[in-house]
Design a protein around this motif. Structure first.
Motif, PDB file in Angstrom:
ATOM      1  N   ASN A  21    -115.548  27.079 -54.959  1.00 50.17           N
ATOM      2  CA  ASN A  21    -114.242  26.460 -54.689  1.00 50.17           C
ATOM      3  C   ASN A  21    -113.062  27.007 -55.226  1.00 50.17           C
ATOM      4  N   GLU A  22    -113.354  27.761 -56.495  1.00 49.00           N
ATOM      5  CA  GLU A  22    -112.400  28.542 -57.379  1.00 49.00           C
ATOM      6  C   GLU A  22    -112.385  29.934 -57.084  1.00 49.00           C
ATOM      7  N   ILE A  23    -113.135  30.478 -56.060  1.00 46.39           N
ATOM      8  CA  ILE A  23    -113.174  31.851 -55.976  1.00 46.39           C
ATOM      9  C   ILE A  23    -112.071  32.319 -55.124  1.00 46.39           C
ATOM     10  N   ASN A  24    -111.289  33.355 -55.544  1.00 49.42           N
ATOM     11  CA  ASN A  24    -109.884  33.594 -54.946  1.00 49.42           C
ATOM     12  C   ASN A  24    -110.128  35.244 -54.977  1.00 49.42           C
ATOM     13  N   GLU A  25    -108.874  36.000 -54.303  1.00 44.43           N
ATOM     14  CA  GLU A  25    -108.569  37.171 -54.437  1.00 44.43           C
ATOM     15  C   GLU A  25    -108.582  37.990 -55.723  1.00 44.43           C
ATOM     16  N   ASP A  26    -108.100  36.867 -56.827  1.00 46.38           N
ATOM     17  CA  ASP A  26    -107.789  37.537 -58.017  1.00 46.38           C
ATOM     18  C   ASP A  26    -109.122  37.616 -58.802  1.00 46.38           C
ATOM     19  N   ASN A  27    -110.262  36.900 -58.500  1.00 48.28           N
ATOM     20  CA  ASN A  27    -111.535  36.885 -59.364  1.00 48.28           C
ATOM     21  C   ASN A  27    -112.767  37.082 -58.520  1.00 48.28           C
ATOM     22  N   ALA A  28    -112.692  37.564 -57.160  1.00 45.68           N
ATOM     23  CA  ALA A  28    -113.636  37.545 -56.280  1.00 45.68           C
ATOM     24  C   ALA A  28    -114.474  39.059 -56.702  1.00 45.68           C
ATOM     25  N   GLU A  29    -114.074  39.809 -57.286  1.00 43.86           N
ATOM     26  CA  GLU A  29    -114.619  41.088 -57.507  1.00 43.86           C
ATOM     27  C   GLU A  29    -115.999  40.905 -58.267  1.00 43.86           C
ATOM     28  N   VAL A  30    -116.114  40.008 -59.073  1.00 48.67           N
ATOM     29  CA  VAL A  30    -117.264  39.717 -59.968  1.00 48.67           C
ATOM     30  C   VAL A  30    -118.536  39.371 -59.110  1.00 48.67           C
ATOM     31  N   VAL A  31    -118.150  38.618 -57.926  1.00 48.82           N
ATOM     32  CA  VAL A  31    -119.162  38.207 -57.060  1.00 48.82           C
ATOM     33  C   VAL A  31    -119.793  39.206 -56.425  1.00 48.82           C
ATOM     34  N   GLY A  32    -119.143  40.314 -56.174  1.00 51.64           N
ATOM     35  CA  GLY A  32    -119.896  41.484 -55.566  1.00 51.64           C
ATOM     36  C   GLY A  32    -120.466  42.188 -56.538  1.00 51.64           C
ATOM     37  N   HIS A  33    -120.243  42.096 -57.747  1.00 50.34           N
ATOM     38  CA  HIS A  33    -121.061  42.738 -58.965  1.00 50.34           C
ATOM     39  C   HIS A  33    -122.170  41.767 -59.170  1.00 50.34           C
ATOM     40  N   ILE A  34    -122.109  40.614 -58.910  1.00 43.19           N
ATOM     41  CA  ILE A  34    -123.465  39.629 -59.210  1.00 43.19           C
ATOM     42  C   ILE A  34    -124.267  40.067 -58.104  1.00 43.19           C
ATOM     43  N   PHE A  35    -124.118  40.408 -56.625  1.00 42.19           N
ATOM     44  CA  PHE A  35    -124.824  40.740 -55.855  1.00 42.19           C
ATOM     45  C   PHE A  35    -125.448  42.073 -56.008  1.00 42.19           C
ATOM     46  N   ALA A  36    -124.711  42.894 -56.498  1.00 41.82           N
ATOM     47  CA  ALA A  36    -125.290  44.381 -56.876  1.00 41.82           C
ATOM     48  C   ALA A  36    -126.460  44.290 -57.785  1.00 41.82           C
ATOM     49  N   ILE A  37    -126.027  43.379 -58.833  1.00 42.57           N
ATOM     50  CA  ILE A  37    -127.192  43.065 -59.841  1.00 42.57           C
ATOM     51  C   ILE A  37    -128.440  42.200 -59.224  1.00 42.57           C
ATOM     52  N   ALA A  38    -127.788  41.352 -58.359  1.00 35.91           N
ATOM     53  CA  ALA A  38    -129.152  40.474 -57.773  1.00 35.91           C
ATOM     54  C   ALA A  38    -130.185  41.659 -57.089  1.00 35.91           C
ATOM     55  N   ALA A  39    -129.491  42.376 -56.369  1.00 36.29           N
ATOM     56  CA  ALA A  39    -130.580  43.439 -55.674  1.00 36.29           C
ATOM     57  C   ALA A  39    -131.172  44.227 -56.536  1.00 36.29           C
ATOM     58  N   LYS A  40    -130.611  44.889 -57.716  1.00 36.01           N
ATOM     59  CA  LYS A  40    -131.324  45.531 -58.711  1.00 36.01           C
ATOM     60  C   LYS A  40    -132.439  44.668 -59.416  1.00 36.01           C
ATOM     61  N   LEU A  41    -132.190  43.329 -59.566  1.00 34.94           N
ATOM     62  CA  LEU A  41    -133.027  42.512 -60.288  1.00 34.94           C
ATOM     63  C   LEU A  41    -134.235  42.042 -59.300  1.00 34.94           C
ATOM     64  N   ALA A  42    -133.958  42.049 -58.378  1.00 37.80           N
ATOM     65  CA  ALA A  42    -134.997  41.538 -57.194  1.00 37.80           C
ATOM     66  C   ALA A  42    -135.894  42.711 -57.116  1.00 37.80           C
ATOM     67  N   LYS A  43    -135.619  43.913 -57.229  1.00 37.82           N
ATOM     68  CA  LYS A  43    -136.575  45.243 -57.517  1.00 37.82           C
ATOM     69  C   LYS A  43    -136.949  45.265 -58.412  1.00 37.82           C
ATOM     70  N   GLU A  44    -136.656  44.870 -59.663  1.00 38.74           N
ATOM     71  CA  GLU A  44    -137.256  44.802 -60.995  1.00 38.74           C
ATOM     72  C   GLU A  44    -138.048  43.912 -61.093  1.00 38.74           C
ATOM     73  N   LEU A  45    -138.175  42.710 -60.355  1.00 42.86           N
ATOM     74  CA  LEU A  45    -138.914  41.416 -60.433  1.00 42.86           C
ATOM     75  C   LEU A  45    -139.907  41.586 -59.367  1.00 42.86           C
ATOM     76  N   GLY A  46    -139.745  42.460 -58.351  1.00 37.41           N
ATOM     77  CA  GLY A  46    -140.993  42.777 -57.696  1.00 37.41           C
ATOM     78  C   GLY A  46    -141.063  41.733 -56.430  1.00 37.41           C
ATOM     79  N   VAL A  47    -139.624  41.133 -56.054  1.00 37.48           N
ATOM     80  CA  VAL A  47    -139.428  40.327 -55.007  1.00 37.48           C
ATOM     81  C   VAL A  47    -138.782  40.955 -53.698  1.00 37.48           C
ATOM     82  N   ASP A  48    -138.260  42.143 -53.736  1.00 30.52           N
ATOM     83  CA  ASP A  48    -137.493  42.982 -52.876  1.00 30.52           C
ATOM     84  C   ASP A  48    -138.079  43.049 -51.495  1.00 30.52           C
ATOM     85  N   SER A  49    -139.303  43.551 -51.533  1.00 27.55           N
ATOM     86  CA  SER A  49    -140.218  43.822 -50.325  1.00 27.55           C
ATOM     87  C   SER A  49    -140.682  42.539 -49.653  1.00 27.55           C
ATOM     88  N   ASN A  50    -140.994  41.721 -50.176  1.00 27.32           N
ATOM     89  CA  ASN A  50    -141.267  40.413 -49.665  1.00 27.32           C
ATOM     90  C   ASN A  50    -140.288  39.468 -49.094  1.00 27.32           C
TER      91      ASN A  50
END
Ligand code: 5GP
Ligand code: ZN
Length: 114
Positions: A51-80
């Motif tokens: 509810n509080e995400i807006n154009e001024d603070n949304a950048e961090v959400v993209g960064h969170i997803f980039a790190i989610a993809a990296k962590l999914a690989k590191e934690l071995g769940v990316d392929s399944n």
């Protein structure tokens, strides 16, 4: 300064099992895991929910997803496969009022959610 439970984790006032940290975000294991892999990824700046995400603070959400993809690989769940989800408000099932993304994997995840 907002001192919600996740802000306290960011400030090292409450311990956590960190899996990733940089100047903008922190990722740590959920204290009550709902799946073999259950990591929470949060912005260090307090944002209550989507509810509080807006154009001024949304950048961090993209960064969170980039790190989610990296962590999914590191934690071995990316392929399944895995799920990245954020709950909002009472009916959305949000219990901690600091924006967080659950990274869940390691088992078959039901859909639709309860
Ligand atoms: P929500 O229900 O708001 O979507 O998710 C909050 C999550 O935070 C829950 O899965 C809960 O287990 C987790 N949680 C609550 N307090 C703590 C804590 O002190 N440490 C950790 N690591 N996780 C927590
Ligand atoms: Zn907070």
């Amino acid at each position: 300064m907002n001192m919600c439970i996740f802000c306290k984790i960011i400030n090292n006032e409450i311990p956590c099992t960190k899996v990733y940290e940089d100047d903008k975000i922190l990722a740590f294991r959920d204290i009550n895991p709902a799946a073999p892999v259950h990591v929470l990824i949060i912005p260090k700046k307090h944002i209550t929910s989507v509810n509080e995400i807006n154009e001024d603070n949304a950048e961090v959400v993209g960064h969170i997803f980039a790190i989610a993809a990296k962590l999914a690989k590191e934690l071995g769940v990316d392929s399944n496969g895995y799920r990245v989800v954020t709950n909002v408000g009472t009916q959305g099932g949000q219990t901690v009022e600091h924006l967080h993304f659950h990274l869940l994997g390691g088992r078959n995840l039901g859909w639709p959610p309860g």
